[in-house]
Design an enzyme around this catalytic site. Structure first.
Site, short mmCIF file in Angstrom:
data_model
loop_
_atom_site.label_atom_id
_atom_site.label_comp_id
_atom_site.label_asym_id
_atom_site.label_seq_id
_atom_site.Cartn_x
_atom_site.Cartn_y
_atom_site.Cartn_z
N HIS A 64 -0.72 11.37 64.66
CA HIS A 64 -1.12 10.69 63.80
C HIS A 64 -0.50 9.13 64.03
O HIS A 64 -0.81 8.26 63.54
CB HIS A 64 0.57 10.35 63.08
CG HIS A 64 0.53 12.35 63.03
ND1 HIS A 64 0.97 13.40 63.84
CD2 HIS A 64 0.30 12.28 61.19
CE1 HIS A 64 1.03 13.92 62.72
NE2 HIS A 64 0.69 14.17 62.10
N PHE A 122 -4.22 9.95 57.20
CA PHE A 122 -3.93 9.86 58.32
C PHE A 122 -5.67 9.03 59.12
O PHE A 122 -6.40 10.34 58.48
CB PHE A 122 -3.34 10.28 59.68
CG PHE A 122 -1.85 9.32 59.52
CD1 PHE A 122 -1.09 9.09 59.70
CD2 PHE A 122 -1.32 10.62 58.43
CE1 PHE A 122 0.18 8.77 60.01
CE2 PHE A 122 0.49 10.98 59.08
CZ PHE A 122 0.95 9.35 58.76
N ASP A 149 -6.47 9.84 62.09
CA ASP A 149 -6.32 10.42 62.56
C ASP A 149 -7.19 11.88 62.53
O ASP A 149 -7.42 12.69 63.41
CB ASP A 149 -5.42 11.07 63.55
CG ASP A 149 -4.34 9.80 63.60
OD1 ASP A 149 -4.45 9.65 64.72
OD2 ASP A 149 -3.90 9.02 62.57
N PHE A 150 -6.55 11.92 60.61
CA PHE A 150 -7.36 13.37 60.45
C PHE A 150 -8.92 13.48 60.14
O PHE A 150 -9.57 14.57 59.45
CB PHE A 150 -7.35 13.73 58.96
CG PHE A 150 -5.24 14.53 59.89
CD1 PHE A 150 -4.83 14.43 60.88
CD2 PHE A 150 -4.59 13.83 58.73
CE1 PHE A 150 -3.96 14.75 60.44
CE2 PHE A 150 -3.56 14.22 58.80
CZ PHE A 150 -2.85 14.37 59.63
N ILE A 151 -9.66 12.77 60.70
CA ILE A 151 -11.51 12.23 59.95
C ILE A 151 -12.13 12.90 60.93
O ILE A 151 -13.34 13.50 60.21
CB ILE A 151 -11.29 10.73 60.44
CG1 ILE A 151 -12.93 10.22 59.20
CG2 ILE A 151 -11.88 10.02 61.50
CD1 ILE A 151 -12.58 9.17 58.24
N GLU A 178 -9.36 17.35 54.21
CA GLU A 178 -10.17 15.82 54.60
C GLU A 178 -11.38 16.28 54.13
O GLU A 178 -12.29 15.55 53.73
CB GLU A 178 -10.17 15.30 55.91
CG GLU A 178 -9.05 14.75 56.23
CD GLU A 178 -7.26 15.44 56.45
OE1 GLU A 178 -7.66 16.86 56.23
OE2 GLU A 178 -6.57 14.95 56.00
#
Lengths: 386, 337
Positions: free
Chosen positions: B139, B93, B95-97, B70
């Site tokens: 996720h 997702f 969430d991976f930011i 990412e």
């Protein structure tokens, strides 16, 4: 509404959910204007119905007593469903119950539109400037072309087109360039340019001579077209006409172009109607969706700069005075967009009460009557329409 | 008007903008079909199939597959935006930011400000979010309050196919960085969407239903939960207005306050955790600006302050339900002052 067959002694009449325009599948009861047990007379407002596009009244067409309300405010019914019963006071509850039970088993009456089987919903013709969309209803009888106003589209004729078509006319409601689902590209945005698009459509569809029904800016378009094609125009029905006299309300025009938020749009659209409650959430959303389309802001800007600034009247008064075809002008007594024009004496002018700039929406029955009478004058002259 | 899915509406928006503007490029994991793989191009189109068919039309120069990283996706997109492209970065997702938060928080969001308005950062970061897929705690989150908190970012959260297309087009045309969040459970939802292009301005709430008793504000999937609740409330004689702000930054405060002035009662439905949430922000705005209009305490219906449970039963209990919204609305209806 339809009277029951052979019920001579006690007429029991069904009030059904109407079908206003081809796209309406159901309607929601807003409120009943007549209570159960109250008398009702022909022409009296019975119930307010909200569709996805509009709020409108269903009127009684028989004298009697509203015996039953079969749908409550907020409830939605399919078009053709039974929503109420009118009968005289002699009808027993049992007879009414039997009628209701029988109604469910009876195939719903389908409105007999001229050539309903062959009708198409939407179509378009490709012009060099892009597509022009239209909706045809009816397959037989002389052609009638409906032209909407500034910022509108063919759906403005929701309460008129099917009704006119039902009297055996082939009706075409069009989206002017810059509007509806037609091309959003305008060269300069003049009335003449819009009239050329109408001309191309009439040519392409090979309509020959046509009746014209216009609203607001659409009237200016109709007038200019009729002047260019004197041999083709059979009659002119001009509703809240722009182009004969007076300027459009500039505050409205600039607010309409500028409005982005729903609440600004609501305030602006309310100016169109005598009763601001005619402006529904769905109407606001429809206009907002149109205004967000690519090219619309530019198109409206051009129209404001050209068509709405056109020389008025858009046709010479001498031409108007010399017209031999029927011309009817219909406007709302409470129009806040345009002032009523002064017209040559040969033109029939009808001022409708309880209507603003949208008499065809606010007083559809009366407007349709006047338009049909205008069309019929030509039929009597030519004898071509039985 | 054609009836298409939320997924297809996003695809239409990307395709139309890529045709209109050659500067628009797509960057993400498997957005073309798997970098270096032998698989059929276009067969995949990203994890949710949103970019399907685009590499075939626009080529690998404009639909760029990346490794699973990412930080590289956002870093590449940020640099591309500064050089004049209009990248649309896809994160699988949201969430991976976390691994690229510095680039978003300290770089992308600050460029225009720190360079005195001399640069534009026309960048869109698309990401999937939300619970309901039994995908577990890493996720399933709703992190929009993170981005809403940061000046310099615009945050957009569509709830219908119509809005998805118009808001994504606006996001691509916008000269500022836009975080565009798509709820996992909405991709298959269908609705009427014009085939022409259109842009929905940010900061313009959508009023989906009018009612005079209580105002319900909701985002994304919760809009549909709120609409169902409004139906249930109507059967109990309570008429609700349902408002979808569509973007949380900018936030259309006026539409919410207008409605409040008529109803005097507010319920906010938010799938996010409650602390420092968008629900809290809306509650604060209303308490500050419309205190006189309030006839009852403001009620927030949110997830609890816990991670999203993996257990389907617990996850179901975690997500705000229509019944919970009805209960909150009936509660505020019981107040008078």
């Amino acid at each position: 509404m339809m009277p029951t067959d052979g019920a001579n002694r006690v007429p029991v009449v069904a009030v059904i959910m109407p079908t206003w325009g081809l796209s309406m599948e159901s309607g929601t009861i807003v409120s009943w204007s007549v209570n159960e047990g109250e008398k009702t007379a022909p022409g009296q407002e019975l119930v307010l119905i909200e569709t996805t596009k509009i709020v409108n009244a269903v009127e009684s067409n028989v004298p009697g007593v509203l015996r039953r309300q079969l749908a409550r405010p907020g409830e939605t019914r399919a078009c053709g469903d039974l929503i109420g019963i009118i009968a005289d006071s002699r009808a027993t509850d049992r007879e009414i119950d039997d009628f209701i039970a029988g109604f469910a088993r009876t195939p719903l009456p389908v409105r007999d539109y001229a050539g309903a089987s062959g009708q198409r919903r939407y179509d378009s013709v490709e012009l060099p400037s892009g597509p022009i969309r239209y909706q045809r209803i009816g397959d037989s009888g002389p052609p009638v072309v409906f032209i909407h106003g500034f910022g509108g589209d063919l759906h403005t004729w929701l309460l008129n087109q099917t009704e006119i078509a039902a009297h055996h006319y082939t009706t075409y409601a069009i989206d002017l360039p810059g509007h509806g689902a037609s091309s959003k590209t305008l060269q300069v945005g003049s009335v003449a340019e819009l009239a050329r698009a109408v001309d191309s459509l009439v040519e392409r569809l090979n309509l020959g001579c046509v009746h014209l029904v216009g609203h607001s800016l659409g009237c200016a378009v109709a007038l200019v077209w009729a002047r260019n094609r004197p041999e083709r125009a059979m009659s002119l029905s001009l509703i809240a006409p722009f182009g004969l006299g007076g300027r459009a309300n500039e505050a409205f025009v600039s607010a309409f172009v500028a409005a982005q938020k729903a609440r600004d749009m609501q305030r602006c659209l309310a100016l169109l109607f005598a009763n601001p409650k005619m402006v529904t959430r769905a109407m606001i959303e429809t206009v907002a969706q149109y205004k967000r389309l690519d090219g619309v802001t530019e198109a409206l800007g051009k129209l404001v700069g050209m068509a709405l600034k056109d020389e008025i009247p858009v046709v010479p008064e001498t031409w108007l005075e010399s017209l031999s075809i029927p011309v009817t002008v219909i406007y709302g007594a409470e129009d806040r967009i345009l002032t009523a024009p002064e017209l040559p004496s040969g033109i029939q002018v009808h001022r409708l009460s309880d209507a603003g700039h949208m008499p065809h929406v606010e007083q559809p029955a009366r407007t349709n009557e006047l338009v049909l009478a205008t069309l019929a004058q030509v039929d009597r002259l030519t004898g071509e329409h039985s | 008007m054609p009836q298409i899915s939320f997924r297809q509406a996003l695809n239409d928006a990307l395709r139309a903008e890529m045709r209109r503007d050659p500067a628009v490029v797509i960057i993400g994991e498997d957005v073309a079909g798997g970098a270096g793989g032998t698989g059929v191009d276009d067969a995949y189109g990203g994890i949710m199939g949103v970019t399907r068919g685009l590499v075939g039309e626009f080529g690998r120069e404009r639909v760029i597959d990346t490794p699973i990283t990412e930080s590289a996706i956002v870093g590449m997109a940020a640099g591309a935006a500064l050089t004049g492209l209009r990248p649309v970065a896809e994160l699988m997702f949201v969430d991976f930011i976390g691994v690229c938060l510095d680039q978003i928080l300290n770089q992308v969001a600050k460029f225009r400000y720190m360079f005195g308005g001399n640069v534009k950062t026309p960048l869109v970061i698309r990401a999937m979010f939300g619970a309901g897929f039994n995908a577990g705690a890493q996720h399933s989150q709703c992190l929009y309050s993170f981005f809403t908190h940061v000046p310099g970012l615009k945050v957009v959260i569509p709830s219908t196919p119509y809005d998805a297309k118009g808001l994504l087009i606006q996001a691509i045309r916008d000269d500022d960085p836009v975080v565009f969040l798509e709820h996992t459970k909405l991709y298959d939802q269908e609705g009427e969407v014009p085939s022409e292009s259109y842009a929905i301005p940010f900061g313009e709430a959508n009023v989906l239903r009018d009612g005079g008793d209580v105002t319900i504000v909701a985002l994304a999937r919760m809009v549909h939960v709120a609409l169902k609740a409004a139906d249930l409330l109507a059967s109990k004689g309570v008429e609700a207005t349902v408002i979808d702000p569509r973007s949380t930054s900018p936030l259309d405060e006026d539409t919410i306050l207008d409605s409040l002035s008529a109803t005097g009662r507010l319920v906010i439905v938010d799938e996010s955790n409650p602390r420092c949430s968008v629900a809290s922000e809306i509650a604060a705005v209303v308490a500050e600006r419309a205190f006189r209009d309030l006839k009852a305490p403001i009620r927030r219906v949110t997830a609890p302050h816990t991670p999203v449970p993996f257990s389907p039963v617990l996850e179901e209990a975690y997500i705000p339900s229509s019944d919970a919204v009805v209960a909150a609305a009936l509660d505020v209806m019981g107040w008078s002052r």
